[in-house]
Design a protein around this motif. Structure first.
Motif, PDB file in Angstrom:
ATOM      1  N   PHE A 162       0.828  -1.195   0.000  1.00  0.00           N
ATOM      2  CA  PHE A 162       0.000   0.000   0.000  1.00  0.00           C
ATOM      3  C   PHE A 162       0.866   1.249   0.000  1.00  0.00           C
ATOM      4  CE2 PHE A 162       0.849  -1.071   4.365  1.00  0.00           C
ATOM      5  CZ  PHE A 162       0.921   0.118   5.070  1.00  0.00           C
ATOM      6  N   THR A 163       0.249   2.387  -0.315  1.00  0.00           N
ATOM      7  CA  THR A 163       0.925   3.677  -0.329  1.00  0.00           C
ATOM      8  C   THR A 163       0.683   4.381   0.994  1.00  0.00           C
ATOM      9  OG1 THR A 163       0.489   3.830  -2.701  1.00  0.00           O
ATOM     10  CG2 THR A 163       1.180   5.837  -1.583  1.00  0.00           C
ATOM     11  N   SER A 164       1.726   4.999   1.553  1.00  0.00           N
ATOM     12  CA  SER A 164       1.572   5.663   2.845  1.00  0.00           C
ATOM     13  C   SER A 164       2.531   6.840   2.968  1.00  0.00           C
ATOM     14  CB  SER A 164       1.835   4.674   3.989  1.00  0.00           C
ATOM     15  OG  SER A 164       1.688   5.318   5.244  1.00  0.00           O
ATOM     16  N   THR A 165       2.109   7.822   3.769  1.00  0.00           N
ATOM     17  CA  THR A 165       2.973   8.964   4.089  1.00  0.00           C
ATOM     18  C   THR A 165       3.570   8.833   5.487  1.00  0.00           C
ATOM     19  OG1 THR A 165       1.049  10.217   4.895  1.00  0.00           O
ATOM     20  CG2 THR A 165       1.696  10.536   2.587  1.00  0.00           C
ATOM     21  N   ARG A 166       3.469   7.679   6.100  1.00  0.00           N
ATOM     22  CA  ARG A 166       3.909   7.518   7.487  1.00  0.00           C
ATOM     23  C   ARG A 166       5.403   7.708   7.669  1.00  0.00           C
ATOM     24  NH1 ARG A 166       1.818   2.063   9.372  1.00  0.00           N
ATOM     25  NH2 ARG A 166       0.052   2.664   8.089  1.00  0.00           N
ATOM     26  N   GLY A 167       6.192   7.645   6.599  1.00  0.00           N
ATOM     27  CA  GLY A 167       7.630   7.843   6.696  1.00  0.00           C
ATOM     28  C   GLY A 167       8.069   9.254   6.359  1.00  0.00           C
ATOM     29  N   GLY A 168       7.118  10.160   6.131  1.00  0.00           N
ATOM     30  CA  GLY A 168       7.455  11.538   5.805  1.00  0.00           C
ATOM     31  C   GLY A 168       7.459  11.832   4.321  1.00  0.00           C
ATOM     32  N   VAL A 179       5.875  10.003   0.276  1.00  0.00           N
ATOM     33  CA  VAL A 179       4.873   9.088  -0.272  1.00  0.00           C
ATOM     34  C   VAL A 179       5.608   7.848  -0.751  1.00  0.00           C
ATOM     35  CG1 VAL A 179       2.945   8.794  -1.854  1.00  0.00           C
ATOM     36  CG2 VAL A 179       3.526  11.078  -1.021  1.00  0.00           C
ATOM     37  N   ASP A 180       5.526   6.784   0.020  1.00  0.00           N
ATOM     38  CA  ASP A 180       6.288   5.573  -0.258  1.00  0.00           C
ATOM     39  C   ASP A 180       5.387   4.347  -0.254  1.00  0.00           C
ATOM     40  OD1 ASP A 180       9.151   6.280  -0.525  1.00  0.00           O
ATOM     41  OD2 ASP A 180       8.882   7.096   1.492  1.00  0.00           O
ATOM     42  N   LEU A 181       5.958   3.251  -0.736  1.00  0.00           N
ATOM     43  CA  LEU A 181       5.273   1.970  -0.668  1.00  0.00           C
ATOM     44  C   LEU A 181       5.677   1.229   0.598  1.00  0.00           C
ATOM     45  CD1 LEU A 181       5.358   0.484  -4.291  1.00  0.00           C
ATOM     46  CD2 LEU A 181       3.502   1.684  -3.125  1.00  0.00           C
ATOM     47  N   TRP A 182       4.691   0.616   1.213  1.00  0.00           N
ATOM     48  CA  TRP A 182       4.886  -0.178   2.412  1.00  0.00           C
ATOM     49  C   TRP A 182       4.184  -1.514   2.219  1.00  0.00           C
ATOM     50  CZ3 TRP A 182       6.968   1.950   7.194  1.00  0.00           C
ATOM     51  CH2 TRP A 182       7.393   3.274   7.066  1.00  0.00           C
ATOM     52  N   LEU A 219       9.109  -0.213   1.796  1.00  0.00           N
ATOM     53  CA  LEU A 219       9.699  -0.816   0.605  1.00  0.00           C
ATOM     54  C   LEU A 219      10.476   0.173  -0.252  1.00  0.00           C
ATOM     55  CD1 LEU A 219       6.755  -3.116  -0.582  1.00  0.00           C
ATOM     56  CD2 LEU A 219       8.636  -3.665   0.971  1.00  0.00           C
ATOM     57  N   THR A 220      10.062   1.438  -0.290  1.00  0.00           N
ATOM     58  CA  THR A 220      10.761   2.442  -1.099  1.00  0.00           C
ATOM     59  C   THR A 220      11.242   3.576  -0.201  1.00  0.00           C
ATOM     60  OG1 THR A 220       8.716   3.652  -1.612  1.00  0.00           O
ATOM     61  CG2 THR A 220       9.386   1.915  -3.138  1.00  0.00           C
ATOM     62  N   HIS A 221      12.349   4.201  -0.602  1.00  0.00           N
ATOM     63  CA  HIS A 221      12.963   5.240   0.234  1.00  0.00           C
ATOM     64  C   HIS A 221      13.422   6.446  -0.584  1.00  0.00           C
ATOM     65  CE1 HIS A 221      13.406   1.398   2.386  1.00  0.00           C
ATOM     66  NE2 HIS A 221      13.355   2.101   3.493  1.00  0.00           N
ATOM     67  N   TYR A 265       7.166  10.664  -5.196  1.00  0.00           N
ATOM     68  CA  TYR A 265       5.981   9.827  -5.049  1.00  0.00           C
ATOM     69  C   TYR A 265       6.271   8.397  -5.485  1.00  0.00           C
ATOM     70  CZ  TYR A 265       1.229   8.091  -5.941  1.00  0.00           C
ATOM     71  OH  TYR A 265       0.074   7.345  -5.962  1.00  0.00           O
ATOM     72  N   ASP A 266       5.874   7.425  -4.673  1.00  0.00           N
ATOM     73  CA  ASP A 266       5.886   6.007  -5.036  1.00  0.00           C
ATOM     74  C   ASP A 266       4.517   5.447  -4.676  1.00  0.00           C
ATOM     75  OD1 ASP A 266       8.838   5.182  -5.697  1.00  0.00           O
ATOM     76  OD2 ASP A 266       8.965   6.455  -3.912  1.00  0.00           O
ATOM     77  N   GLY A 267       3.750   5.009  -5.676  1.00  0.00           N
ATOM     78  CA  GLY A 267       2.411   4.521  -5.380  1.00  0.00           C
ATOM     79  C   GLY A 267       1.778   3.816  -6.543  1.00  0.00           C
ATOM     80  N   ASN A 268       0.438   3.608  -6.438  1.00  0.00           N
ATOM     81  CA  ASN A 268      -0.315   3.020  -7.542  1.00  0.00           C
ATOM     82  C   ASN A 268       0.237   1.642  -7.899  1.00  0.00           C
ATOM     83  OD1 ASN A 268      -1.361   4.385 -10.760  1.00  0.00           O
ATOM     84  ND2 ASN A 268      -2.556   3.445  -9.163  1.00  0.00           N
ATOM     85  N   ALA A 269       0.593   0.869  -6.882  1.00  0.00           N
ATOM     86  CA  ALA A 269       1.314  -0.383  -7.100  1.00  0.00           C
ATOM     87  C   ALA A 269       0.392  -1.559  -7.410  1.00  0.00           C
ATOM     88  CB  ALA A 269       2.156  -0.723  -5.875  1.00  0.00           C
ATOM     89  N   THR A 270       0.908  -2.530  -8.142  1.00  0.00           N
ATOM     90  CA  THR A 270       0.253  -3.824  -8.329  1.00  0.00           C
ATOM     91  C   THR A 270       1.313  -4.919  -8.244  1.00  0.00           C
ATOM     92  OG1 THR A 270       0.470  -3.636 -10.738  1.00  0.00           O
ATOM     93  CG2 THR A 270      -1.638  -3.000  -9.773  1.00  0.00           C
ATOM     94  N   LEU A 271       0.892  -6.074  -7.763  1.00  0.00           N
ATOM     95  CA  LEU A 271       1.799  -7.209  -7.649  1.00  0.00           C
ATOM     96  C   LEU A 271       1.649  -8.139  -8.846  1.00  0.00           C
ATOM     97  CD1 LEU A 271       0.938  -6.718  -4.319  1.00  0.00           C
ATOM     98  CD2 LEU A 271       2.817  -8.346  -4.242  1.00  0.00           C
ATOM     99  N   SER A 272       2.753  -8.773  -9.236  1.00  0.00           N
ATOM    100  CA  SER A 272       2.706  -9.750 -10.312  1.00  0.00           C
ATOM    101  C   SER A 272       1.875 -10.952  -9.871  1.00  0.00           C
ATOM    102  CB  SER A 272       4.128 -10.188 -10.678  1.00  0.00           C
ATOM    103  OG  SER A 272       4.770 -10.773  -9.551  1.00  0.00           O
ATOM    104  N   PRO A 273       1.382 -11.752 -10.815  1.00  0.00           N
ATOM    105  CA  PRO A 273       0.532 -12.888 -10.444  1.00  0.00           C
ATOM    106  C   PRO A 273       1.146 -13.830  -9.420  1.00  0.00           C
ATOM    107  CG  PRO A 273       0.395 -12.493 -12.795  1.00  0.00           C
ATOM    108  CD  PRO A 273       1.474 -11.583 -12.279  1.00  0.00           C
ATOM    109  N   ASP A 274       2.464 -14.016  -9.456  1.00  0.00           N
ATOM    110  CA  ASP A 274       3.100 -14.913  -8.478  1.00  0.00           C
ATOM    111  C   ASP A 274       3.531 -14.184  -7.206  1.00  0.00           C
ATOM    112  OD1 ASP A 274       5.324 -13.480  -9.270  1.00  0.00           O
ATOM    113  OD2 ASP A 274       6.416 -15.199 -10.089  1.00  0.00           O
ATOM    114  N   GLY A 275       3.278 -12.855  -7.146  1.00  0.00           N
ATOM    115  CA  GLY A 275       3.601 -12.093  -5.946  1.00  0.00           C
ATOM    116  C   GLY A 275       5.059 -11.738  -5.783  1.00  0.00           C
ATOM    117  N   SER A 276       5.895 -12.032  -6.766  1.00  0.00           N
ATOM    118  CA  SER A 276       7.338 -11.806  -6.609  1.00  0.00           C
ATOM    119  C   SER A 276       7.791 -10.416  -7.030  1.00  0.00           C
ATOM    120  CB  SER A 276       8.119 -12.852  -7.422  1.00  0.00           C
ATOM    121  OG  SER A 276       7.904 -12.663  -8.815  1.00  0.00           O
TER     122      SER A 276
END
Length: 414
Positions: free
Chosen positions: A240-246, A248-251, A263-265, A269-280
């Motif tokens: 998910f996308t969050s501003t909890r680290g100060g 807009v990053d992925l967590w 997950l991102t530092h 802006y880092d957001g609008n994420a989707t996972l691959s079918p196998d989750g990797s």
């Protein structure tokens, strides 16, 4: 005697109402969730405020018989008769030359704003966000079958909601909502003088409901923006996308909301994420501002706003490592979604009209090669998603002289 008789009659009626409601839920729900351990909590009404507190249902007891009252509030103000008519084939004039991958296009919604549709794991239903055409309304989460029927509202009618997705089990839906803030009203909209911006309301949290719209739990409870949740069919974690680290990053977190990891530092802006079918793998859209652009980005972030004028598509491992830029197109490149084979992405882009609002769908290999245009008209085309078997593509578009933005489904031709 008269009082006891009346109370007895009320209790009998309560049993009938509850039994009928339960029967209806069983016949209209593709799956049910275990809510016996629900830790969903309602927002209390502040002292001195007589407004109804947001909540999905109220529970009363008459002779130990529970009665569930459907919510009367609905910030979406959807006219179901006008907006949800059932699937209809679009005319040839709305199927544009060059769209060789799209066959048998059907329109599923017909009024208001309808976006962010995602398929259920079995491919028989979609969940999406929608609002009516009246001004001042905000999105709620809805579910329907692929023929545009069996409509039900999943969210509670309060606040603004966004970005729904199914749990891998198919019997629960995760989404973001401002449900517990603003007394359940729609959030205030940004000043139009600031241009085209995305609000990053700290009131957004992640919620879970079952496929009948019965609330199960609230996963995040803080003063940060937590939104855009994503999972895959093999997910063991939520991204998910969050501003909890100060910034807009992925967590990510486990399915019960524990073990939260950043997950991102990078700046931007880092957001609008989707996972691959196998989750990797994770696909995301990101900005990487520097210099004056970075200073402006941070200034807007302090106001809870983000200007998405320049976003590119990136791919990384599910733990955030090995981040690679996939597109170098300019403009806004949004809503990446994996093809079922996990080797390609489909996304929406205005790079052919970077100063405008004409968006088309494109596919690209996950390594950034073989860019291919998929849609060729309709003004706006966005929020693409494949069914898990790859037979269907769903997307939002303004084609077919749509009133607002509507959802379309097509058979995918390789």
């Amino acid at each position: 005697m008269h009082f006891r008789s009346t109370l007895h009659t009320v209790a009998i009626l309560a049993v009938i109402v509850f039994t009928a409601a339960a029967s209806y839920a069983q016949t209209t729900s593709p799956a049910s969730a275990d809510t016996s351990k629900s830790h969903y909590t309602l927002m209390p009404v502040p002292k001195g405020d007589t407004a109804k507190a947001p909540g999905g249902f109220s529970l009363q007891t008459i002779h130990m018989t529970p009665i569930y009252a459907a919510p009367t509030e609905d910030n979406a103000a959807v006219d179901s008769v006008q907006q949800f008519k059932g699937a209809r084939n679009i005319p040839d004039s709305s199927h544009y030359s060059g769209e060789k991958h799209l066959r048998n296009i059907r329109q599923l919604t017909f009024d208001g704003e309808n976006t962010n549709a995602r398929f259920s794991p079995d491919g028989e239903s979609i969940v999406f966000q929608a609002r009516g055409s009246k001004p001042g309304k905000c999105d709620q989460i809805f579910m329907m079958t692929l023929d545009g029927k069996r409509i039900r509202r999943i969210s509670q009618g309060y606040g603004a909601t966004a970005a729904p997705c199914f749990f891998p089990s198919g019997n629960k839906i995760l989404y973001a909502s401002t449900h517990a803030q603003f007394l359940g009203k729609c959030p205030p909209q940004p000043d139009s003088a600031k241009g085209y911006v995305w609000p990053l309301f700290s009131a957004y949290d992640l919620y879970i409901a079952d496929t009948n719209g019965i609330p199960i739990s609230r996963l995040t409870t803080n003063d940060f923006y937590d939104a855009d949740p994503a999972m895959s069919l093999k997910s063991e974690r939520i991204v998910f996308t969050s501003t909890r680290g100060g910034d807009v990053d992925l967590w990510s977190e486990t399915l019960d909301g524990s073990d939260i990891r950043q997950l991102t530092h990078e700046n931007g802006y880092d957001g609008n994420a989707t996972l691959s079918p196998d989750g990797s793998k994770i696909a995301l859209c990101a900005s990487r501002p520097t210099g004056d652009a970075l200073a402006q980005y941070r200034s807007m972030l302090q106001q809870g706003l983000f200007s998405p004028d320049h976003l590119e598509i990136y791919v990384m491992n599910a733990d955030g490592s090995d981040q690679t830029q996939v597109t170098h197109l300019g403009g806004m490149n949004l809503s990446p979604c994996w093809t079922p084979d996990g080797n390609h992405l489909i996304f929406s882009s205005n790079h052919l009209d970077p100063n405008g609002r004409n968006f088309d769908l494109f596919t690209i290999d996950k390594n950034g090669s073989h860019l291919e245009r998929i849609t060729y008209g309709g003004g706006y085309n966005g929020f693409p998603a494949f069914s898990s078997d790859g037979k269907h593509l769903i997307f939002s578009s303004a084609r077919n002289a749509s009133l607002g933005t509507n959802i379309f489904i097509a058979d995918w031709a390789k």
